[in-house]
Scaffold this motif. Structure first.
Motif, PDB file in Angstrom:
ATOM      1  N   GLY A 254       0.820  -1.204   0.000  1.00  0.00           N
ATOM      2  CA  GLY A 254       0.000   0.000   0.000  1.00  0.00           C
ATOM      3  C   GLY A 254       0.858   1.259   0.000  1.00  0.00           C
ATOM      4  N   LYS A 255       0.198   2.419  -0.033  1.00  0.00           N
ATOM      5  CA  LYS A 255       0.894   3.703  -0.131  1.00  0.00           C
ATOM      6  C   LYS A 255       1.785   3.955   1.085  1.00  0.00           C
ATOM      7  N   TYR A 256       1.365   3.524   2.256  1.00  0.00           N
ATOM      8  CA  TYR A 256       2.144   3.726   3.480  1.00  0.00           C
ATOM      9  C   TYR A 256       3.556   3.172   3.314  1.00  0.00           C
ATOM     10  N   ASN A 436     -11.058   1.249   9.474  1.00  0.00           N
ATOM     11  CA  ASN A 436     -10.763   2.511   8.785  1.00  0.00           C
ATOM     12  C   ASN A 436      -9.284   2.644   8.430  1.00  0.00           C
ATOM     13  N   VAL A 437      -8.418   2.332   9.388  1.00  0.00           N
ATOM     14  CA  VAL A 437      -6.987   2.584   9.209  1.00  0.00           C
ATOM     15  C   VAL A 437      -6.340   1.607   8.230  1.00  0.00           C
ATOM     16  N   LYS A 438      -6.806   0.384   8.189  1.00  0.00           N
ATOM     17  CA  LYS A 438      -6.126  -0.583   7.318  1.00  0.00           C
ATOM     18  C   LYS A 438      -6.254  -0.222   5.841  1.00  0.00           C
ATOM     19  N   LYS A 439      -7.237   0.609   5.511  1.00  0.00           N
ATOM     20  CA  LYS A 439      -7.360   1.073   4.131  1.00  0.00           C
ATOM     21  C   LYS A 439      -6.257   2.067   3.772  1.00  0.00           C
ATOM     22  N   ASP A 440      -5.658   2.678   4.808  1.00  0.00           N
ATOM     23  CA  ASP A 440      -4.521   3.566   4.576  1.00  0.00           C
ATOM     24  C   ASP A 440      -3.210   2.781   4.471  1.00  0.00           C
ATOM     25  N   LEU A 441      -3.194   1.601   5.054  1.00  0.00           N
ATOM     26  CA  LEU A 441      -1.991   0.769   5.030  1.00  0.00           C
ATOM     27  C   LEU A 441      -1.927  -0.117   3.791  1.00  0.00           C
ATOM     28  N   GLU A 443      -3.578  -1.445  -0.079  1.00  0.00           N
ATOM     29  CA  GLU A 443      -4.351  -1.138  -1.275  1.00  0.00           C
ATOM     30  C   GLU A 443      -5.483  -2.163  -1.400  1.00  0.00           C
TER      31      GLU A 443
END
Length: 457
Positions: A254-256, A436-441, A443
């Protein structure tokens, strides 16, 4: 001689090694930046990193030999040490594994595989094989090249998969015992790729010396090289193991994680793919009262006392949390019969299953000590508990993100895990934040399989 002779802790020693290696390669080893039109500096840096951390005495001897301005290839004290005392290439480093337990293939045998396989996958550990199989890398006409644990990996893959090893021979002692193992390794990889010439060559993780050699050699043979993310990037190690990567593409979770790699890899094409095992991405929440302990071996940053405290936490929870099943999962590289025998009379379940998905999918809480598996637990909505009494900062702060607990003291760890396990509303709060947060970690928008994705780039 251990690192403690000169440094306060392992992290200080590791940082000094990283800084020294970067300076040393630029001042003394630039002739290897163009070895047969191939940049071997990243591979050499990774090799030195592994060698120094597994054998601090080598690092100290090299430091002493460099009290002069320039590295002396004829320094007898260094050569003697390397050859006779420890022989690090045969005893300690990953390169030693290239010579152990391998049935080498002859160069002439490689002709049998020309134009027969679009994909070549190179691995050195069974854990990567399981990871790839679960991600769809089987029955795809792949040529598997195995660098270590040949027999076990062949058994995992089965008879239908084509498995070979690096070509035998080609060893030489041209430059210096500090560098020659990388030259010999690169010669074997060069021969392998120049003869077979697959369309794609695929690696996992990306931090090993052979990964760097493969990426650089693939370029001169017009072969697309692809590395698939495995795990997280720890401080210090990222500056050697995950910098200046020469792959054509790196498939990130992912982006992170891509943002961590970008500053160190200006020319690397990083693609956001997500976690390659689709079961992790589409998992439906279903948990039992199970708390899993994801073990790491007591080496490097993890002292024996750190590890003993980790086991103590697990034992204490098995006594205090009667309504929960406590499961101990050994690390694939560290299965201690002594530890497991000591746990047999407790309420702790010993789990030897290799499939991480099965470990985590029904665990309500996951407890780890410097393990990237806590990130996979987040994917499966298992609340991560990072017990980290070490000197190394975990690359993800679960407290700050609000999705789990990071703690350094064993008493605090026990109390906080007990409080969490006995408070269903608190667990629901953590799970809500995880969603919610795992979508930031990670893709989540990837619709293609990883094999189809590779074909499309």
């Amino acid at each position: 001689m251990s690192y403690s002779k000169r440094f306060k802790n392992y992290c200080e020693f590791e940082r000094e090694c990283v800084d020294f290696i970067k300076s040393f390669t630029q001042s003394s080893l630039l002739l290897f930046k163009d070895w047969n039109n191939i940049d071997l500096i990243p591979a050499i840096e990774r090799h030195l990193y592994i060698s120094f951390l597994t054998n601090p005495t080598l690092f100290y001897i090299l430091l002493d030999s460099l009290s002069k301005e320039k590295f002396d290839y004829e320094d007898n004290s260094l050569k003697t040490y390397l050859k006779y005392k420890y022989n690090i290439f045969n005893k300690f480093s990953l390169l030693r594994k290239l010579k152990d337990e391998i049935k080498f293939d002859n160069l002439n045998d490689l002709e049998l595989y020309v134009n027969k396989h679009k994909y070549m996958v190179i691995v050195h550990h069974p854990k990567f094989v399981y990871y790839l199989i679960e991600s769809g890398f089987k029955d795809k006409n792949i040529l598997w090249v195995v660098l270590n644990q040949n027999k076990k990996i062949r058994k995992i893959l089965g008879k239908k998969e084509t498995v070979i090893s690096l070509p035998k021979g080609l060893d030489s002692n041209i430059y210096h015992p500090l560098i020659d193992p990388i030259i010999n390794l690169s010669s074997k990889i060069y021969s392998l790729l120049s003869i077979i010439k697959p369309r794609y060559i695929i690696c996992v993780e990306g931090d090993a010396p052979y990964h760097s050699a493969i990426a650089a050699i693939s370029k001169v043979n017009n072969i697309k090289s692809i590395c698939i993310q495995w795990g997280i990037f720890y401080p210090n190690k990222i500056d050697i193991g995950f910098s200046n990567m020469k792959f054509d593409y790196f498939l990130a979770w992912g982006k992170y994680f891509a943002d961590q790699l970008t500053p160190l890899n200006k020319s690397l094409d990083i693609r956001l793919f997500g976690y390659p095992n689709q079961k992790f991405m589409s998992h439906q929440y279903k948990k039992s009262n199970k708390i899993i302990f994801l073990s790491q071996p007591p080496i490097d940053h993890i002292t024996q006392q750190n590890f003993d405290d980790y086991i103590f936490i697990m034992r204490e929870l098995s006594i205090r949390l009667k309504d929960f099943e406590i499961v101990y999962r050994s690390h694939p590289s560290f299965i201690s019969s002594e530890i497991e025998n000591s746990l047999r009379d407790s309420r702790i379940t010993l789990d030897h299953e290799d499939n991480l998905f099965h470990h985590l999918s029904d665990s309500i809480i996951s407890v780890g000590i410097l393990t990237s598996a806590l990130l996979e637990s987040v994917l499966l909505d298992s609340i991560p508990i990072s017990f980290n009494p070490t000197c190394l900062r975990h690359s993800i702060d679960f407290n700050q993100m609000g999705i789990g607990i990071s703690v350094s003291n064993k008493t605090d760890a026990i109390n906080k895990i007990c409080n969490l396990a006995e408070d269903s509303s608190l667990m629901d709060s953590y799970r809500s934040k995880i969603l919610n947060v795992k979508k930031d970690l990670f893709e989540f928008n990837q619709k293609k399989t990883i094999m189809d994705f590779i074909e499309s780039i």
